[in-house]
Design an enzyme around this catalytic site. Structure first.
Site, mmCIF file in Angstrom:
data_model
loop_
_atom_site.group_PDB
_atom_site.id
_atom_site.type_symbol
_atom_site.label_atom_id
_atom_site.label_comp_id
_atom_site.label_asym_id
_atom_site.label_seq_id
_atom_site.Cartn_x
_atom_site.Cartn_y
_atom_site.Cartn_z
ATOM 1 N N LYS A 207 8.970 -17.448 -9.335
ATOM 2 C CA LYS A 207 8.379 -16.266 -9.966
ATOM 3 C C LYS A 207 7.290 -16.694 -10.960
ATOM 4 O O LYS A 207 7.532 -17.552 -11.811
ATOM 5 C CB LYS A 207 9.478 -15.478 -10.692
ATOM 6 C CG LYS A 207 8.978 -14.187 -11.256
ATOM 7 C CD LYS A 207 10.075 -13.437 -11.985
ATOM 8 C CE LYS A 207 9.452 -12.286 -12.723
ATOM 9 N NZ LYS A 207 10.166 -11.912 -13.915
ATOM 10 N N LYS B 93 -15.342 2.811 13.500
ATOM 11 C CA LYS B 93 -14.140 1.998 13.734
ATOM 12 C C LYS B 93 -13.709 2.051 15.205
ATOM 13 O O LYS B 93 -13.259 1.062 15.769
ATOM 14 C CB LYS B 93 -13.003 2.499 12.834
ATOM 15 C CG LYS B 93 -12.366 1.407 12.014
ATOM 16 C CD LYS B 93 -11.429 1.955 10.962
ATOM 17 C CE LYS B 93 -11.978 1.647 9.573
ATOM 18 N NZ LYS B 93 -11.087 2.125 8.516
ATOM 19 N N PHE C 191 -5.622 4.062 13.934
ATOM 20 C CA PHE C 191 -5.717 5.017 12.826
ATOM 21 C C PHE C 191 -6.795 4.533 11.876
ATOM 22 O O PHE C 191 -7.009 3.337 11.741
ATOM 23 C CB PHE C 191 -4.380 5.110 12.070
ATOM 24 C CG PHE C 191 -3.460 6.154 12.623
ATOM 25 C CD1 PHE C 191 -2.920 6.014 13.891
ATOM 26 C CD2 PHE C 191 -3.143 7.281 11.882
ATOM 27 C CE1 PHE C 191 -2.074 6.971 14.415
ATOM 28 C CE2 PHE C 191 -2.300 8.251 12.390
ATOM 29 C CZ PHE C 191 -1.766 8.104 13.660
ATOM 30 N N ASP D 113 -5.052 -6.125 4.960
ATOM 31 C CA ASP D 113 -6.191 -6.884 5.490
ATOM 32 C C ASP D 113 -6.215 -8.304 4.925
ATOM 33 O O ASP D 113 -6.928 -9.160 5.427
ATOM 34 C CB ASP D 113 -7.503 -6.174 5.113
ATOM 35 C CG ASP D 113 -7.704 -4.916 5.951
ATOM 36 O OD1 ASP D 113 -7.277 -4.918 7.124
ATOM 37 O OD2 ASP D 113 -8.269 -3.936 5.429
ATOM 38 N N LYS E 92 -13.489 -1.426 17.066
ATOM 39 C CA LYS E 92 -12.177 -1.936 17.487
ATOM 40 C C LYS E 92 -11.956 -1.805 18.993
ATOM 41 O O LYS E 92 -10.992 -2.342 19.519
ATOM 42 C CB LYS E 92 -11.075 -1.216 16.722
ATOM 43 C CG LYS E 92 -11.235 -1.334 15.197
ATOM 44 C CD LYS E 92 -9.952 -1.729 14.520
ATOM 45 C CE LYS E 92 -10.160 -1.910 13.023
ATOM 46 N NZ LYS E 92 -9.044 -2.572 12.369
ATOM 47 N N ASN F 79 0.852 -1.190 0.000
ATOM 48 C CA ASN F 79 0.000 0.000 0.000
ATOM 49 C C ASN F 79 0.890 1.242 0.000
ATOM 50 O O ASN F 79 2.106 1.146 0.054
ATOM 51 C CB ASN F 79 -0.962 -0.020 1.198
ATOM 52 C CG ASN F 79 -0.220 -0.052 2.506
ATOM 53 O OD1 ASN F 79 0.431 0.913 2.879
ATOM 54 N ND2 ASN F 79 -0.279 -1.188 3.202
HETATM 55 N N1 CTP Z 1 -5.155 -2.702 11.563
HETATM 56 C C1 CTP Z 1 -4.653 -3.783 12.245
HETATM 57 N N2 CTP Z 1 -4.630 -5.012 11.662
HETATM 58 C C2 CTP Z 1 -5.083 -5.181 10.416
HETATM 59 C C3 CTP Z 1 -5.623 -4.078 9.701
HETATM 60 C C4 CTP Z 1 -5.642 -2.847 10.299
HETATM 61 O O1 CTP Z 1 -4.234 -3.624 13.391
HETATM 62 N N3 CTP Z 1 -5.026 -6.386 9.884
HETATM 63 C C5 CTP Z 1 -5.183 -1.378 12.236
HETATM 64 C C6 CTP Z 1 -4.458 -0.272 11.528
HETATM 65 O O2 CTP Z 1 -3.117 -0.194 11.954
HETATM 66 C C7 CTP Z 1 -5.234 0.950 11.953
HETATM 67 C C8 CTP Z 1 -6.633 0.429 12.165
HETATM 68 O O3 CTP Z 1 -6.516 -0.992 12.286
HETATM 69 O O4 CTP Z 1 -4.773 1.463 13.192
HETATM 70 C C9 CTP Z 1 -7.606 0.728 11.082
HETATM 71 O O5 CTP Z 1 -7.117 0.307 9.842
HETATM 72 P P1 CTP Z 1 -8.010 0.402 8.564
HETATM 73 O O6 CTP Z 1 -7.338 -0.307 7.440
HETATM 74 O O7 CTP Z 1 -8.453 1.816 8.363
HETATM 75 O O8 CTP Z 1 -9.295 -0.375 9.093
HETATM 76 P P2 CTP Z 1 -9.836 -1.799 8.803
HETATM 77 O O9 CTP Z 1 -10.092 -2.483 10.089
HETATM 78 O O10 CTP Z 1 -8.980 -2.529 7.856
HETATM 79 O O11 CTP Z 1 -11.241 -1.404 8.195
HETATM 80 P P3 CTP Z 1 -11.659 -1.119 6.663
HETATM 81 O O12 CTP Z 1 -10.517 -1.583 5.806
HETATM 82 O O13 CTP Z 1 -12.888 -1.927 6.517
HETATM 83 O O14 CTP Z 1 -11.896 0.361 6.584
#
Ligand code: CTP
Length: 422
Positions: free
Chosen positions: A307, A355, A341, A297, A359, A228
């Site tokens: 490869k 969120k 975040f 995620d 969370k 990302n």
């Molecule tokens: N985060 C985490 N573990 C993951 C994904 C995200 O701990 N596998 C944490 C990130 O570091 C951030 C927070 O969760 O502090 C929110 O991340 P974000 O990607 O915005 O949220 P998601 O839970 O992935 O929700 P969505 O993608 O549905 O918006």
């Protein structure tokens, strides 16, 4: 005219943008400050010291060495001083901020390496006041790895860098390297002075802050990955700010191009699973966890051992990674504050609040990453900080300043920790 005004020092280096420092001095005065001016030898090739002397109402320091006892005491040049061997110490100790604009590649290199062969570089070493540099130079000089490395060293040391803008350069090229607008530099000075005068110093002493930063990578095959756009700048800025405020800091860092934050323990990781393992290992000692990393995620269900060859359309099967943040919330010790975040591109506040609840964190920093002015890989950021019972808007500002604002709110949560955490 300067009674009661806060003294700041403007260092002017030898670049075509030196004339813009005249406007900067004027803007700083308008902001109620009392700017004094130090010029390098090169700066005098572009603007006469008399200009700054007339505007600031103070002697302009142009040399480390007093050329003779009577220099600058007569005639037109009465307000120009050549400096003295101990004057840099006096200037360094009495100023509340050192602002270098334009900062040339040469001066940045001197600062980064601790060279002290003129008044400005000597004063940089001697001052404990905040330092703000606004680089301006040819686009290739700015992009040169030497200059970039020097800027990273300075940032890691807590120097505030006002990033140059893009446009026509005096050398005829178009690109990065134009001095930031004087109004932008003056705004950063105000931000930095406001921060320095608050009671931040040492307010996180005794805390162990675990910060995650950067974007994790999930392998597809030995050479490709799903990643990302996170640069790690926000997480590193928080780590540096927490360190400055007295905390012990552990940074769990996905790959970034940044220099390690000074004084912090850095644990390098690549994948979401490695980040999870490292975070859980450090959780028992943490009193605060800031999850600034952009964690994948999903991971590829079956990573190819070799490869992958180009072979028409291809479907990758993905499986979810663990949600590290939720696991931290479930396993933290009583009293450990957890800050998440939320990078959002739409309905920023509503998604952030959802969120926060989902969370179970103490606070969530919502980031609007839809603009390229702020957000991923930018040096500036904007958004807000939500707790269970408050919402603080954070207008666009440097990530360094935003890190301080976030920690201000975290420190407040700590002060009322009984009700905020388990
Ligand atoms: N985060 C985490 N573990 C993951 C994904 C995200 O701990 N596998 C944490 C990130 O570091 C951030 C927070 O969760 O502090 C929110 O991340 P974000 O990607 O915005 O949220 P998601 O839970 O992935 O929700 P969505 O993608 O549905 O918006």
């Amino acid at each position: 005219m300067s009674a009661g005004r806060v003294k700041v020092t403007v260092g002017v280096c030898g670049g075509i943008a030196a004339y813009k420092a005249v406007e900067l001095v004027r803007l700083l005065q308008d902001a109620g400050l009392d700017p004094h001016v130090v010029m390098t030898r090169g700066a005098e090739e572009f603007v006469r010291p008399l200009t700054f002397a007339a505007i600031s109402g103070h002697k302009v320091i142009t040399s480390l060495w007093g050329e003779d006892a009577g220099a600058g005491t007569e005639g037109d040049e009465s307000a120009i001083e050549h400096g003295s061997v101990i004057e840099h110490i006096n200037e360094a100790q009495t100023t509340r901020a050192l602002i270098v604009a334009p900062a040339t590649a040469d001066t940045l290199a001197k600062f980064a390496h601790g060279l002290a062969d003129d008044f400005l570089s000597t004063m940089y070493l001697a001052t404990t006041a905040p330092v703000i540099v606004a680089p301006a130079m040819n686009v290739n000089m700015l992009g040169h790895p030497a200059t970039q490395a020097n800027l990273e060293v300075l940032k890691a040391r807590g120097v505030h860098v006002v990033e140059p803008g893009t446009g026509y350069l005096a050398c005829g090229m178009v690109g990065g390297g134009r001095l930031a607008e004087p109004a932008v530099i003056a705004a950063v000075v105000a931000e930095v002075l406001a921060g320095a005068s608050s009671s931040r110093a040492g307010d996180l002493a005794g805390e162990t802050v675990v910060v995650t930063a950067g974007g994790t990578r999930e392998a597809i095959d030995p050479v490709r990955f799903i990643g990302n756009r996170s640069s790690g700048k926000m997480g590193y800025a928080i780590a540096e700010a927490a360190k400055r405020r007295g905390a012990k800091v552990v940074v769990i860092s996905a790959p970034t191009a940044l220099a390690a934050p000074a004084g912090c323990e850095v644990v390098p990781v690549v994948t979401a699973e490695e980040m999870r393992t490292a975070v859980m290992e450090h959780l028992p000692e943490a009193t605060m966890v800031v999850m600034a990393a952009a964690v994948s995620d999903y991971r590829v269900a079956k990573v190819a051992a070799q490869k992958l060859k180009r072979n028409g359309a291809r479907t990758l099967e993905l499986e979810p990674t663990e949600d590290i943040l939720s696991e931290i919330v479930a396993q933290r010790r009583a009293g450990t504050l957890v800050i998440g975040f939320a990078a959002e591109t739409e309905d920023v506040l509503a998604n952030g609040r959802e969120k926060l609840r989902r969370k179970g964190v103490d606070a969530i920093v919502v980031n609007d990453v839809s603009s390229c002015e702020t957000g991923f890989d930018s040096d500036r950021n904007a958004g807000g900080l939500l707790t269970r019972d408050s919402a603080v808007e954070i207008p666009a500002m440097s990530k360094t300043a935003m890190a301080e604002r976030i920690l201000d709110e975290v420190a407040k949560l700590r002060a009322g920790a009984g009700s905020q955490s388990r």
